[in-house]
Motif scaffolding. Sequence first.
Motif, mmCIF file in Angstrom:
data_model
loop_
_atom_site.group_PDB
_atom_site.id
_atom_site.type_symbol
_atom_site.label_atom_id
_atom_site.label_comp_id
_atom_site.label_asym_id
_atom_site.label_seq_id
_atom_site.Cartn_x
_atom_site.Cartn_y
_atom_site.Cartn_z
ATOM 1 N N PRO A 103 -8.188 0.548 4.939
ATOM 2 C CA PRO A 103 -8.777 -0.577 3.911
ATOM 3 C C PRO A 103 -8.931 -1.984 4.448
ATOM 4 N N GLY A 104 -9.516 -2.965 3.334
ATOM 5 C CA GLY A 104 -10.357 -4.049 3.040
ATOM 6 C C GLY A 104 -8.740 -4.739 3.311
ATOM 7 N N ALA A 105 -9.642 -6.096 2.340
ATOM 8 C CA ALA A 105 -8.286 -6.921 1.954
ATOM 9 C C ALA A 105 -7.901 -6.306 0.300
ATOM 10 N N TYR B 95 11.595 3.218 4.086
ATOM 11 C CA TYR B 95 11.567 1.910 4.890
ATOM 12 C C TYR B 95 11.976 1.235 5.186
ATOM 13 N N HIS B 96 11.085 0.532 5.643
ATOM 14 C CA HIS B 96 12.593 -0.649 6.908
ATOM 15 C C HIS B 96 13.518 -1.182 6.720
ATOM 16 N N SER B 97 12.709 -2.084 6.142
ATOM 17 C CA SER B 97 14.191 -3.391 4.955
ATOM 18 C C SER B 97 14.738 -3.538 3.845
ATOM 19 N N ILE C 170 0.916 -1.057 0.327
ATOM 20 C CA ILE C 170 0.075 -0.032 0.257
ATOM 21 C C ILE C 170 0.726 1.872 -0.121
ATOM 22 N N GLY C 171 1.925 1.401 0.672
ATOM 23 C CA GLY C 171 2.707 2.150 0.836
ATOM 24 C C GLY C 171 3.491 2.998 -0.435
ATOM 25 N N ALA C 172 4.039 1.338 -1.538
ATOM 26 C CA ALA C 172 4.919 2.197 -2.520
ATOM 27 C C ALA C 172 3.431 2.204 -3.188
ATOM 28 N N SER D 160 -5.096 3.142 8.834
ATOM 29 C CA SER D 160 -5.470 1.986 9.838
ATOM 30 C C SER D 160 -6.317 0.726 9.003
ATOM 31 N N SER D 161 -7.319 0.635 9.435
ATOM 32 C CA SER D 161 -7.906 -0.866 8.841
ATOM 33 C C SER D 161 -9.012 -0.820 9.198
ATOM 34 N N VAL D 162 -9.681 -2.118 8.525
ATOM 35 C CA VAL D 162 -11.570 -1.981 8.863
ATOM 36 C C VAL D 162 -11.275 -2.930 10.544
ATOM 37 N N ILE E 264 1.307 -8.230 3.007
ATOM 38 C CA ILE E 264 1.122 -8.571 4.385
ATOM 39 C C ILE E 264 -0.329 -10.305 4.937
ATOM 40 N N ASN E 265 -0.561 -10.310 3.323
ATOM 41 C CA ASN E 265 -1.876 -10.891 3.475
ATOM 42 C C ASN E 265 -1.658 -12.182 3.028
ATOM 43 N N ARG E 266 -0.374 -12.337 1.974
ATOM 44 C CA ARG E 266 -0.618 -13.007 0.598
ATOM 45 C C ARG E 266 -0.836 -14.641 0.927
ATOM 46 N N LYS F 167 16.054 4.708 4.829
ATOM 47 C CA LYS F 167 15.752 4.092 5.957
ATOM 48 C C LYS F 167 15.480 4.266 7.909
ATOM 49 N N ALA F 168 14.041 3.664 7.999
ATOM 50 C CA ALA F 168 13.976 4.258 9.262
ATOM 51 C C ALA F 168 13.252 2.776 10.235
ATOM 52 N N ASP F 169 13.187 2.765 11.417
ATOM 53 C CA ASP F 169 11.994 2.165 12.124
ATOM 54 C C ASP F 169 11.373 2.273 12.650
ATOM 55 N N VAL F 170 9.776 2.865 12.446
ATOM 56 C CA VAL F 170 9.356 3.902 12.938
ATOM 57 C C VAL F 170 8.305 3.536 14.648
HETATM 58 P P1 NAD Z 1 3.406 -4.500 3.790
HETATM 59 O O1 NAD Z 1 4.134 -5.868 4.381
HETATM 60 O O2 NAD Z 1 3.337 -4.565 1.948
HETATM 61 O O3 NAD Z 1 3.826 -3.250 3.883
HETATM 62 C C1 NAD Z 1 3.975 -3.127 5.680
HETATM 63 C C2 NAD Z 1 5.348 -1.887 5.384
HETATM 64 O O4 NAD Z 1 5.897 -1.371 6.760
HETATM 65 C C3 NAD Z 1 6.116 -2.553 4.114
HETATM 66 O O5 NAD Z 1 7.421 -1.960 4.268
HETATM 67 C C4 NAD Z 1 7.125 -3.043 6.014
HETATM 68 O O6 NAD Z 1 9.023 -3.198 5.508
HETATM 69 C C5 NAD Z 1 6.466 -1.344 7.021
HETATM 70 N N1 NAD Z 1 7.217 -1.389 8.381
HETATM 71 C C6 NAD Z 1 7.015 -3.304 9.145
HETATM 72 N N2 NAD Z 1 7.632 -2.622 10.474
HETATM 73 C C7 NAD Z 1 8.346 -0.880 9.930
HETATM 74 C C8 NAD Z 1 9.212 -1.131 11.100
HETATM 75 N N3 NAD Z 1 9.254 -0.790 12.465
HETATM 76 N N4 NAD Z 1 9.341 0.999 10.749
HETATM 77 C C9 NAD Z 1 9.140 0.697 9.455
HETATM 78 N N5 NAD Z 1 8.952 0.227 8.691
HETATM 79 C C10 NAD Z 1 7.947 -1.047 9.273
HETATM 80 O O7 NAD Z 1 1.989 -4.649 3.442
HETATM 81 P P2 NAD Z 1 0.637 -3.238 3.569
HETATM 82 O O8 NAD Z 1 -0.565 -4.442 3.499
HETATM 83 O O9 NAD Z 1 1.344 -2.526 2.189
HETATM 84 O O10 NAD Z 1 0.618 -2.451 4.493
HETATM 85 C C11 NAD Z 1 0.361 -1.083 4.870
HETATM 86 C C12 NAD Z 1 -0.544 -1.009 6.375
HETATM 87 O O11 NAD Z 1 -1.756 -1.110 5.415
HETATM 88 C C13 NAD Z 1 0.210 -0.937 7.254
HETATM 89 O O12 NAD Z 1 -0.113 -0.584 8.314
HETATM 90 C C14 NAD Z 1 -1.766 -2.249 7.152
HETATM 91 O O13 NAD Z 1 -1.903 -2.766 8.534
HETATM 92 C C15 NAD Z 1 -2.374 -1.746 6.499
HETATM 93 N N6 NAD Z 1 -4.040 -2.417 6.055
HETATM 94 C C16 NAD Z 1 -3.320 -3.401 4.883
HETATM 95 C C17 NAD Z 1 -4.611 -4.338 4.563
HETATM 96 C C18 NAD Z 1 -4.224 -4.533 3.320
HETATM 97 O O14 NAD Z 1 -4.727 -5.755 3.096
HETATM 98 N N7 NAD Z 1 -2.754 -4.838 2.667
HETATM 99 C C19 NAD Z 1 -5.621 -4.104 5.209
HETATM 100 C C20 NAD Z 1 -5.300 -3.540 6.331
HETATM 101 C C21 NAD Z 1 -5.253 -2.191 6.775
#
Ligand code: NAD
Length: 271
Positions: free
Chosen positions: A199-201, A43-45, A24-26, A155-157, A206-208, A68-71
């Motif tokens: 977001p929903g799904a 980014y984290h890693s 989602i972030g990308a 956030s999330s549903v 994260i949910n592969r 690069k940063a750990d939030v």
């Molecule tokens: P994703 O795993 O691709 O993205 C999560 C990102 O957060 C990754 O790039 C990861 O490296 C980064 N991250 C994790 N821990 C971190 C830390 N300590 N410091 C910095 N970065 C860190 O999965 P996504 O689905 O893109 O998730 C993005 C957001 O959307 C999340 O907050 C997730 O809870 C939310 N979300 C996702 C869904 C979904 O269906 N994919 C649904 C609801 C909410």
Amino acid sequence: MQAPTQPQVLAGQKALVTGGSSGIGAGVAVALAQAGADVVVAYHSSADGANEIVAQIQALGRQARAVKADVSCRDDVQALFEQSIAAFGTLDILISNAGLQRDAAFVDMTLQDWQQVIDTNLTGMFLCCQLAAREFLRRGPRPVSRALGKIVCMSSVHEVIPWAERANYAASKGGVKLLMQSIAQELAPKRIRINSIGPGAIKTPINREAWETPEARDKLLELIPYGRIGEPEDIGRAAMWLCSDAADYITGQTLFVDGGMTLYPEFADGG
Ligand code: NAD
């Protein structure tokens, strides 16, 4: 240079997206750039993932940096904001998106499972929102936007739907809901707008396991009245709009982008 595909509603604005190297972030980082913003991809890693998104943004004719940063680490977040502001002069938009899951049955959940999710999803959100708000207040109004600054919390549903075996994750997103609303209430007089996307799904790493096999996909689709799994671009467009002046009177809200997942689809046939 690729032709812009969106109206340039964020022209001249500077954005920071955490968790910007994947999922989602990308998708949000690219959508903001398509609308005219320069973007820090935090980014984290995955440096490779972040550099790939930076290259996509630069191909759109916008500036981008990978940082690069750990939030969940205060010093990292401080350094992330310092580097972003040094690179772009200021920030107009924060997309606080980084998050993770550590699923476990409640009786087996370790303190580490709990702490890691709360530290990243909720405390990380607190740290990033605080530094963004401080920067908006420090630099004052800019002609690029009616608001002093905009924050979107990912956030999330599951800020409203309870989630068995993911009590840590649901608690973190429930916390994000009232964090977002409380700071939106506090900072509205300063013309800082803070909203969430729920977001929903959405098809991301994260949910592969929830969409990878046809069986899992069919089961997931039972929860989505609109009949398709979301894509990061669905969230990107919503974030772009929420950050634009078209949404200037909106603050303290969660916009669910979920194909109807929060509509209790199990009641569609009378329950
Ligand atoms: P994703 O795993 O691709 O993205 C999560 C990102 O957060 C990754 O790039 C990861 O490296 C980064 N991250 C994790 N821990 C971190 C830390 N300590 N410091 C910095 N970065 C860190 O999965 P996504 O689905 O893109 O998730 C993005 C957001 O959307 C999340 O907050 C997730 O809870 C939310 N979300 C996702 C869904 C979904 O269906 N994919 C649904 C609801 C909410």
